[in-house]
Motif scaffolding. Structure first.
Motif, PDB file in Angstrom:
ATOM      1  N   THR A 173       0.648  -1.241   0.000  1.00  0.00           N
ATOM      2  CA  THR A 173       0.000   0.000   0.000  1.00  0.00           C
ATOM      3  C   THR A 173       0.696   1.333   0.000  1.00  0.00           C
ATOM      4  OG1 THR A 173      -0.506   0.790   1.447  1.00  0.00           O
ATOM      5  CG2 THR A 173      -0.266  -0.767   1.555  1.00  0.00           C
ATOM      6  N   ILE A 174       1.461   1.682  -0.858  1.00  0.00           N
ATOM      7  CA  ILE A 174       1.963   3.034  -1.024  1.00  0.00           C
ATOM      8  C   ILE A 174       1.064   3.761  -2.006  1.00  0.00           C
ATOM      9  CG2 ILE A 174       3.872   4.434  -1.857  1.00  0.00           C
ATOM     10  CD1 ILE A 174       4.594   3.192   0.633  1.00  0.00           C
ATOM     11  N   PRO A 175       0.525   4.946  -1.644  1.00  0.00           N
ATOM     12  CA  PRO A 175      -0.396   5.637  -2.527  1.00  0.00           C
ATOM     13  C   PRO A 175       0.262   6.313  -3.706  1.00  0.00           C
ATOM     14  CG  PRO A 175      -0.014   6.934  -0.566  1.00  0.00           C
ATOM     15  CD  PRO A 175       0.696   5.619  -0.364  1.00  0.00           C
ATOM     16  N   VAL A 176      -0.508   6.521  -4.754  1.00  0.00           N
ATOM     17  CA  VAL A 176      -0.073   7.332  -5.876  1.00  0.00           C
ATOM     18  C   VAL A 176      -0.418   8.773  -5.566  1.00  0.00           C
ATOM     19  CG1 VAL A 176      -0.364   7.747  -8.325  1.00  0.00           C
ATOM     20  CG2 VAL A 176      -0.508   5.421  -7.435  1.00  0.00           C
ATOM     21  N   LEU A 177       0.589   9.609  -5.469  1.00  0.00           N
ATOM     22  CA  LEU A 177       0.369  10.984  -5.064  1.00  0.00           C
ATOM     23  C   LEU A 177       0.886  11.940  -6.132  1.00  0.00           C
ATOM     24  CD1 LEU A 177       1.419  10.815  -1.332  1.00  0.00           C
ATOM     25  CD2 LEU A 177      -0.869  10.804  -2.270  1.00  0.00           C
ATOM     26  N   PRO A 178       0.130  12.993  -6.422  1.00  0.00           N
ATOM     27  CA  PRO A 178       0.485  13.946  -7.453  1.00  0.00           C
ATOM     28  C   PRO A 178       1.337  15.078  -6.916  1.00  0.00           C
ATOM     29  CG  PRO A 178      -1.651  14.454  -6.642  1.00  0.00           C
ATOM     30  CD  PRO A 178      -1.159  13.282  -5.855  1.00  0.00           C
ATOM     31  N   PRO A 179       1.754  15.999  -7.784  1.00  0.00           N
ATOM     32  CA  PRO A 179       2.573  17.112  -7.343  1.00  0.00           C
ATOM     33  C   PRO A 179       1.826  18.057  -6.420  1.00  0.00           C
ATOM     34  CG  PRO A 179       1.909  17.388  -9.625  1.00  0.00           C
ATOM     35  CD  PRO A 179       1.502  16.010  -9.221  1.00  0.00           C
ATOM     36  N   GLU A 180       2.570  18.691  -5.538  1.00  0.00           N
ATOM     37  CA  GLU A 180       1.984  19.712  -4.676  1.00  0.00           C
ATOM     38  C   GLU A 180       3.066  20.696  -4.277  1.00  0.00           C
ATOM     39  OE1 GLU A 180       2.371  19.733  -1.024  1.00  0.00           O
ATOM     40  OE2 GLU A 180       3.230  17.778  -0.653  1.00  0.00           O
ATOM     41  N   ARG A 209       8.707  10.231   2.303  1.00  0.00           N
ATOM     42  CA  ARG A 209       8.152  10.661   1.022  1.00  0.00           C
ATOM     43  C   ARG A 209       8.899  11.906   0.575  1.00  0.00           C
ATOM     44  NH1 ARG A 209       4.369  14.684  -0.064  1.00  0.00           N
ATOM     45  NH2 ARG A 209       3.012  14.388  -1.881  1.00  0.00           N
ATOM     46  N   VAL A 210       9.461  11.885  -0.644  1.00  0.00           N
ATOM     47  CA  VAL A 210      10.213  13.026  -1.161  1.00  0.00           C
ATOM     48  C   VAL A 210       9.572  13.502  -2.462  1.00  0.00           C
ATOM     49  CG1 VAL A 210      11.854  11.546  -2.398  1.00  0.00           C
ATOM     50  CG2 VAL A 210      12.502  13.899  -1.782  1.00  0.00           C
ATOM     51  N   PHE A 211       9.522  14.815  -2.622  1.00  0.00           N
ATOM     52  CA  PHE A 211       8.908  15.442  -3.788  1.00  0.00           C
ATOM     53  C   PHE A 211       9.886  16.466  -4.361  1.00  0.00           C
ATOM     54  CE2 PHE A 211       6.588  19.071  -5.551  1.00  0.00           C
ATOM     55  CZ  PHE A 211       5.785  18.466  -6.501  1.00  0.00           C
ATOM     56  N   VAL A 212      10.145  16.372  -5.689  1.00  0.00           N
ATOM     57  CA  VAL A 212      11.106  17.261  -6.353  1.00  0.00           C
ATOM     58  C   VAL A 212      10.450  17.862  -7.587  1.00  0.00           C
ATOM     59  CG1 VAL A 212      13.359  17.453  -7.462  1.00  0.00           C
ATOM     60  CG2 VAL A 212      13.045  15.856  -5.547  1.00  0.00           C
ATOM     61  N   PRO A 213      10.193  19.181  -7.613  1.00  0.00           N
ATOM     62  CA  PRO A 213       9.654  19.816  -8.824  1.00  0.00           C
ATOM     63  C   PRO A 213      10.733  19.914  -9.901  1.00  0.00           C
ATOM     64  CG  PRO A 213      10.025  21.451  -7.118  1.00  0.00           C
ATOM     65  CD  PRO A 213      10.308  20.128  -6.494  1.00  0.00           C
ATOM     66  N   ILE A 214      10.330  19.643 -11.162  1.00  0.00           N
ATOM     67  CA  ILE A 214      11.252  19.756 -12.291  1.00  0.00           C
ATOM     68  C   ILE A 214      10.968  21.036 -13.068  1.00  0.00           C
ATOM     69  CG2 ILE A 214      12.033  18.663 -14.423  1.00  0.00           C
ATOM     70  CD1 ILE A 214      11.150  15.990 -13.221  1.00  0.00           C
ATOM     71  N   THR A 215       9.706  21.242 -13.402  1.00  0.00           N
ATOM     72  CA  THR A 215       9.246  22.486 -14.019  1.00  0.00           C
ATOM     73  C   THR A 215       8.002  22.932 -13.263  1.00  0.00           C
ATOM     74  OG1 THR A 215       7.745  21.418 -15.605  1.00  0.00           O
ATOM     75  CG2 THR A 215      10.060  21.627 -16.255  1.00  0.00           C
ATOM     76  N   GLU A 216       7.327  23.943 -13.775  1.00  0.00           N
ATOM     77  CA  GLU A 216       6.102  24.422 -13.129  1.00  0.00           C
ATOM     78  C   GLU A 216       5.020  23.352 -13.105  1.00  0.00           C
ATOM     79  OE1 GLU A 216       2.768  27.995 -13.680  1.00  0.00           O
ATOM     80  OE2 GLU A 216       4.669  28.070 -14.774  1.00  0.00           O
ATOM     81  N   LYS A 217       4.990  22.473 -14.113  1.00  0.00           N
ATOM     82  CA  LYS A 217       3.936  21.455 -14.206  1.00  0.00           C
ATOM     83  C   LYS A 217       4.430  20.028 -13.979  1.00  0.00           C
ATOM     84  CE  LYS A 217       0.711  23.880 -17.262  1.00  0.00           C
ATOM     85  NZ  LYS A 217      -0.426  23.764 -16.325  1.00  0.00           N
ATOM     86  N   LEU A 218       5.720  19.794 -14.092  1.00  0.00           N
ATOM     87  CA  LEU A 218       6.262  18.442 -14.029  1.00  0.00           C
ATOM     88  C   LEU A 218       7.063  18.235 -12.750  1.00  0.00           C
ATOM     89  CD1 LEU A 218       6.211  15.992 -15.986  1.00  0.00           C
ATOM     90  CD2 LEU A 218       8.481  16.724 -16.775  1.00  0.00           C
ATOM     91  N   SER A 219       6.937  17.038 -12.153  1.00  0.00           N
ATOM     92  CA  SER A 219       7.638  16.757 -10.903  1.00  0.00           C
ATOM     93  C   SER A 219       7.915  15.262 -10.757  1.00  0.00           C
ATOM     94  CB  SER A 219       6.819  17.248  -9.705  1.00  0.00           C
ATOM     95  OG  SER A 219       5.594  16.538  -9.628  1.00  0.00           O
ATOM     96  N   LEU A 220       8.810  14.954  -9.838  1.00  0.00           N
ATOM     97  CA  LEU A 220       9.118  13.580  -9.467  1.00  0.00           C
ATOM     98  C   LEU A 220       8.780  13.362  -8.005  1.00  0.00           C
ATOM     99  CD1 LEU A 220      12.624  13.035 -11.127  1.00  0.00           C
ATOM    100  CD2 LEU A 220      10.475  11.930 -11.794  1.00  0.00           C
ATOM    101  N   GLN A 221       8.336  12.146  -7.685  1.00  0.00           N
ATOM    102  CA  GLN A 221       8.041  11.814  -6.297  1.00  0.00           C
ATOM    103  C   GLN A 221       8.429  10.374  -6.016  1.00  0.00           C
ATOM    104  OE1 GLN A 221       4.292  13.160  -4.387  1.00  0.00           O
ATOM    105  NE2 GLN A 221       3.946  10.979  -4.055  1.00  0.00           N
ATOM    106  N   ALA A 222       8.957  10.127  -4.825  1.00  0.00           N
ATOM    107  CA  ALA A 222       9.294   8.768  -4.395  1.00  0.00           C
ATOM    108  C   ALA A 222       8.836   8.594  -2.959  1.00  0.00           C
ATOM    109  CB  ALA A 222      10.791   8.517  -4.520  1.00  0.00           C
ATOM    110  N   GLN A 223       8.327   7.399  -2.660  1.00  0.00           N
ATOM    111  CA  GLN A 223       7.850   7.110  -1.315  1.00  0.00           C
ATOM    112  C   GLN A 223       8.103   5.647  -0.987  1.00  0.00           C
ATOM    113  OE1 GLN A 223       4.012   8.658  -0.396  1.00  0.00           O
ATOM    114  NE2 GLN A 223       3.680   7.309   1.356  1.00  0.00           N
TER     115      GLN A 223
END
Length: 280
Positions: free
Chosen positions: A23-30, A203-217
Motif C-alpha cells: 500500500t503506497i499511494p499514488v500521489l500527485p505534485p503539490e 516521502r520526497v517530492f522534487v519539482p522539475i518544471t512548473e507542471k512536471l515533478s518527481l516523487q518517491a515514497q
C-alpha cells in the motif's frame, strides 16, 4: 465490464490462489508550504490503477497446503470481480495525514495440493497426505493510515517523515473436494482473518518544471507484530493538468510476509501505476 473496472483499479488472484496487498499511494505534485504566518491547508484525493503481477506462496485456508503463485497482470484479471483503490492525502502547515484504501473481490480461484493432518468444518478429520481440490471466492480489504511531519520544505525539495499502521482483512469462501482412497467428498468452508502492521516511511517530492515533478515514497514495517516483514516502494512522474487536476504514472512494489495461526501469505505485487488526482 472488466475493462471499466480496470480503469477504476485492479488487484490480484489467479488460477492457483491468492491475496496480498498494500500500500503506497499514488500521489500527485503539490507545492511546498508558503511561509505566510498562517497554516497552509491542502487536500488531495486520488483513485488509481495498479497493473501488478503477483508471485509468492499462499495457503487458501487455515493449515491448508501452501501453494506457489506466479501470475502476470492478464492472468490476475481473469478472476477479478471488482477492485477499488483510493488514496487520500492532507497537510496542515507541516503536519501530514496519509490514507490508502483497497477493496478487492475475486472468484473462481482454484488450487490443488496435499493436506497435513487436519480437521475441516463440514468434512471432519482428514488424514495427512490426502489430495484436495479447492475453489474459492475471496474478498480483501486493506487500509494504511499514517501521520507525519514535513522535515524539509523548500521550493527545490520537500521531505515528509511518516508513521502509522496497515490493516488487513481477508474473507474466503472455500469449496473443497477431498480425494479419499475409496472416492471423494465435498464440503464448503468459510473463514476470515486479519492483522495489523506498524509501518514507517519517507516521502520526497522534487519539482522539475512548473507542471512536471518527481516523487518517491517508501515504507517498512511488520517486525513480527502482524506480519514478519512488509515493505513498499513507489516512484512517479507527475504532471499538473489544471489547478485542481493532475495525473501521475510510475512503478510500485508491495511485499508482505505473513505466517501465523496456520495461515501463509508471503507475496510480492509489482507493476505500473496510473493515478488521477483532484486537489482541493
Amino acid at each position: 465490464m472488466k475493462n471499466l473496472l480496470i480503469i477504476a483499479a485492479f488487484f490480484l488472484f489467479g488460477a492457483h490462489t491468492v491475496h496480498a496487498a498494500d500500500t503506497i499511494p499514488v500521489l500527485p505534485p503539490e507545492a511546498p508550504a508558503v511561509a505566510s504566518g498562517q497554516p497552509s491547508w491542502a487536500l488531495q484525493i486520488t483513485p488509481y490503477m495498479w497493473a501488478a503481477g503477483l508471485d509468492g506462496n499462499i495457503s487458501p485456508f487455515r493449515r491448508g497446503p501452501t501453494l506457489a503463485v506466479e501470475k502476470s497482470f492478464s492472468d490476475v484479471m481473469d478472476s477479478l470481480n471488482f477492485g477499488g483503490f483510493l488514496d487520500i492525502w492532507a497537510r496542515s502547515d507541516r503536519f501530514i495525514f496519509s490514507g490508502n484504501l483497497m477493496y478487492v473481490s475475486t472468484s473462481e480461484n482454484h488450487g490443488t495440493g496435499l493436506l497435513p493432518e487436519i480437521t475441516i468444518p463440514g468434512l471432519g478429520s482428514i488424514p495427512a497426505g490426502t489430495s484436495v481440490d479447492a475453489e474459492f471466492d475471496s474478498r480483501q480489504f486493506m487500509a494504511t493510515l499514517q501521520g507525519g511531519y514535513r522535515v524539509i520544505d523548500t521550493p527545490q525539495l520537500t521531505l515528509d517523515a511518516l508513521a502509522g499502521a496497515r490493516f488487513w482483512r481477508i474473507s474466503n469462501d472455500v469449496t473443497l473436494t477431498v480425494n479419499l482412497g475409496d472416492g471423494s467428498v465435498n464440503g464448503s468452508y468459510g473463514e476470515k482473518f486479519g492483522w495489523v502492521d506498524p509501518v514507517a516511511g519517507l516521502r520526497v517530492f522534487v519539482p522539475i518544471t512548473e507542471k512536471l515533478s518527481l516523487q518517491a515514497q517508501g515504507d517498512i514495517g511488520g517486525f513480527g507484530a502482524g506480519s514478519d516483514l512488509t515493505w513498499s516502494a513507489l516512484a512517479t512522474l507527475n504532471y499538473v493538468v489544471t489547478d485542481h487536476f493532475s495525473v501521475s504514472a510510475g512503478y510500485k512494489v508491495l511485499n508482505v510476509d505473513y505466517e501465523r495461526s496456520g495461515h501463509v501469505f508471503d507475496t510480492r505485487l509489482s507493476g505500473p501505476v496510473l493515478g488521477v488526482t483532484y486537489r482541493f
